[in-house]
Motif scaffolding. Structure first.
Motif, PDB file in Angstrom:
ATOM      1  N   ALA A  16       0.840  -1.203   0.000  1.00  0.00           N
ATOM      2  CA  ALA A  16       0.000   0.000   0.000  1.00  0.00           C
ATOM      3  C   ALA A  16       0.872   1.248   0.000  1.00  0.00           C
ATOM      4  O   ALA A  16       0.597   2.214  -0.716  1.00  0.00           O
ATOM      5  CB  ALA A  16      -0.936  -0.005   1.201  1.00  0.00           C
ATOM      6  N   SER A  17       1.929   1.219   0.793  1.00  0.00           N
ATOM      7  CA  SER A  17       2.853   2.352   0.853  1.00  0.00           C
ATOM      8  C   SER A  17       3.551   2.557  -0.490  1.00  0.00           C
ATOM      9  O   SER A  17       3.671   3.685  -0.974  1.00  0.00           O
ATOM     10  CB  SER A  17       3.874   2.099   1.966  1.00  0.00           C
ATOM     11  N   GLU A  18       3.997   1.456  -1.095  1.00  0.00           N
ATOM     12  CA  GLU A  18       4.642   1.546  -2.407  1.00  0.00           C
ATOM     13  C   GLU A  18       3.676   2.082  -3.454  1.00  0.00           C
ATOM     14  O   GLU A  18       4.041   2.907  -4.300  1.00  0.00           O
ATOM     15  CB  GLU A  18       5.174   0.175  -2.836  1.00  0.00           C
ATOM     16  N   LEU A  19       2.428   1.616  -3.385  1.00  0.00           N
ATOM     17  CA  LEU A  19       1.410   2.071  -4.321  1.00  0.00           C
ATOM     18  C   LEU A  19       1.155   3.568  -4.149  1.00  0.00           C
ATOM     19  O   LEU A  19       1.034   4.310  -5.133  1.00  0.00           O
ATOM     20  CB  LEU A  19       0.118   1.283  -4.095  1.00  0.00           C
ATOM     21  N   GLU A  20       1.105   4.020  -2.901  1.00  0.00           N
ATOM     22  CA  GLU A  20       0.906   5.447  -2.629  1.00  0.00           C
ATOM     23  C   GLU A  20       2.074   6.265  -3.174  1.00  0.00           C
ATOM     24  O   GLU A  20       1.872   7.323  -3.785  1.00  0.00           O
ATOM     25  CB  GLU A  20       0.758   5.661  -1.123  1.00  0.00           C
ATOM     26  N   LEU A  21       3.288   5.770  -2.988  1.00  0.00           N
ATOM     27  CA  LEU A  21       4.466   6.473  -3.524  1.00  0.00           C
ATOM     28  C   LEU A  21       4.412   6.552  -5.048  1.00  0.00           C
ATOM     29  O   LEU A  21       4.715   7.588  -5.640  1.00  0.00           O
ATOM     30  CB  LEU A  21       5.756   5.778  -3.067  1.00  0.00           C
ATOM     31  N   MET A  22       4.028   5.435  -5.687  1.00  0.00           N
ATOM     32  CA  MET A  22       3.934   5.442  -7.147  1.00  0.00           C
ATOM     33  C   MET A  22       2.850   6.411  -7.613  1.00  0.00           C
ATOM     34  O   MET A  22       3.022   7.118  -8.609  1.00  0.00           O
ATOM     35  CB  MET A  22       3.656   4.032  -7.674  1.00  0.00           C
ATOM     36  N   HIS A  23       1.743   6.465  -6.873  1.00  0.00           N
ATOM     37  CA  HIS A  23       0.659   7.383  -7.226  1.00  0.00           C
ATOM     38  C   HIS A  23       1.136   8.830  -7.113  1.00  0.00           C
ATOM     39  O   HIS A  23       0.864   9.656  -7.992  1.00  0.00           O
ATOM     40  CB  HIS A  23      -0.554   7.139  -6.314  1.00  0.00           C
ATOM     41  N   ASP A  24       1.861   9.131  -6.025  1.00  0.00           N
ATOM     42  CA  ASP A  24       2.413  10.484  -5.846  1.00  0.00           C
ATOM     43  C   ASP A  24       3.373  10.819  -6.979  1.00  0.00           C
ATOM     44  O   ASP A  24       3.349  11.943  -7.520  1.00  0.00           O
ATOM     45  CB  ASP A  24       3.136  10.600  -4.500  1.00  0.00           C
TER      46      ASP A  24
ATOM     47  N   LEU B 148       3.391   9.557  -9.973  1.00  0.00           N
ATOM     48  CA  LEU B 148       2.592   9.716 -11.182  1.00  0.00           C
ATOM     49  C   LEU B 148       1.948  11.101 -11.215  1.00  0.00           C
ATOM     50  O   LEU B 148       1.982  11.780 -12.257  1.00  0.00           O
ATOM     51  CB  LEU B 148       1.517   8.632 -11.253  1.00  0.00           C
ATOM     52  N   ASP B 149       1.403  11.555 -10.095  1.00  0.00           N
ATOM     53  CA  ASP B 149       0.822  12.901 -10.018  1.00  0.00           C
ATOM     54  C   ASP B 149       1.865  13.974 -10.314  1.00  0.00           C
ATOM     55  O   ASP B 149       1.627  14.901 -11.092  1.00  0.00           O
ATOM     56  CB  ASP B 149       0.220  13.160  -8.625  1.00  0.00           C
ATOM     57  N   ARG B 150       3.019  13.840  -9.686  1.00  0.00           N
ATOM     58  CA  ARG B 150       4.104  14.806  -9.865  1.00  0.00           C
ATOM     59  C   ARG B 150       4.561  14.827 -11.326  1.00  0.00           C
ATOM     60  O   ARG B 150       4.712  15.895 -11.934  1.00  0.00           O
ATOM     61  CB  ARG B 150       5.262  14.434  -8.926  1.00  0.00           C
TER      62      ARG B 150
ATOM     63  N   GLU C  87       4.342  17.900 -13.948  1.00  0.00           N
ATOM     64  CA  GLU C  87       5.536  18.378 -14.663  1.00  0.00           C
ATOM     65  C   GLU C  87       5.315  18.335 -16.174  1.00  0.00           C
ATOM     66  O   GLU C  87       5.695  19.261 -16.894  1.00  0.00           O
ATOM     67  CB  GLU C  87       6.761  17.546 -14.274  1.00  0.00           C
ATOM     68  N   LEU C  88       4.697  17.269 -16.636  1.00  0.00           N
ATOM     69  CA  LEU C  88       4.415  17.135 -18.062  1.00  0.00           C
ATOM     70  C   LEU C  88       3.461  18.239 -18.523  1.00  0.00           C
ATOM     71  O   LEU C  88       3.674  18.866 -19.569  1.00  0.00           O
ATOM     72  CB  LEU C  88       3.817  15.757 -18.358  1.00  0.00           C
ATOM     73  N   ALA C  89       2.428  18.496 -17.739  1.00  0.00           N
ATOM     74  CA  ALA C  89       1.459  19.547 -18.079  1.00  0.00           C
ATOM     75  C   ALA C  89       2.152  20.907 -18.129  1.00  0.00           C
ATOM     76  O   ALA C  89       1.893  21.726 -19.021  1.00  0.00           O
ATOM     77  CB  ALA C  89       0.314  19.556 -17.084  1.00  0.00           C
ATOM     78  N   GLU C  90       3.054  21.164 -17.157  1.00  0.00           N
ATOM     79  CA  GLU C  90       3.795  22.436 -17.134  1.00  0.00           C
ATOM     80  C   GLU C  90       4.680  22.561 -18.371  1.00  0.00           C
ATOM     81  O   GLU C  90       4.737  23.624 -19.003  1.00  0.00           O
ATOM     82  CB  GLU C  90       4.644  22.538 -15.867  1.00  0.00           C
TER      83      GLU C  90
END
Length: 101
Positions: free
Chosen positions: A72-80, A82-84, A88-91
């Protein structure tokens, strides 16, 4: 005469009981005591095995929960991440669009 005969027969029967059946009865009681002890030992072993099994089950459940928490922790890190990365891609896309205008 009949009374004497009857008394002799009773005494003979009592002697047979003392000589033959009492030793067998004592032996049977000893056998029962041994069987009862073995039964109690087996019951103890069964309880110990049950306790060990329950302990292993608890340990396995704890390990599963621990691994689940890590996943769950790893999944949360990957989600964060992905968001970041998406931000960055949008910027970068916005900058490229600005430069093209």
């Amino acid at each position: 005469d009949f009374q004497v005969k009857l008394t002799n027969q009773v005494e003979t029967a009592q002697q047979v009981v003392r000589d033959e059946y009492e030793p067998k009865l004592r032996e049977a009681r000893a056998d029962v005591a041994v069987i009862q002890l073995k039964y109690e030992e087996a019951q103890q072993e069964c309880l110990m095995a049950q306790v060990k099994s329950e302990s292993k089950d608890r340990d396995a459940a704890r390990e599963w929960d621990r691994k689940d928490a890590i996943r769950a922790s790893e999944l949360e890190l990957m989600h964060d991440k992905l968001d970041r990365t998406s931000r960055e891609l949008a910027e970068k896309e916005a900058k490229i669009q600005q430069l093209q205008e």
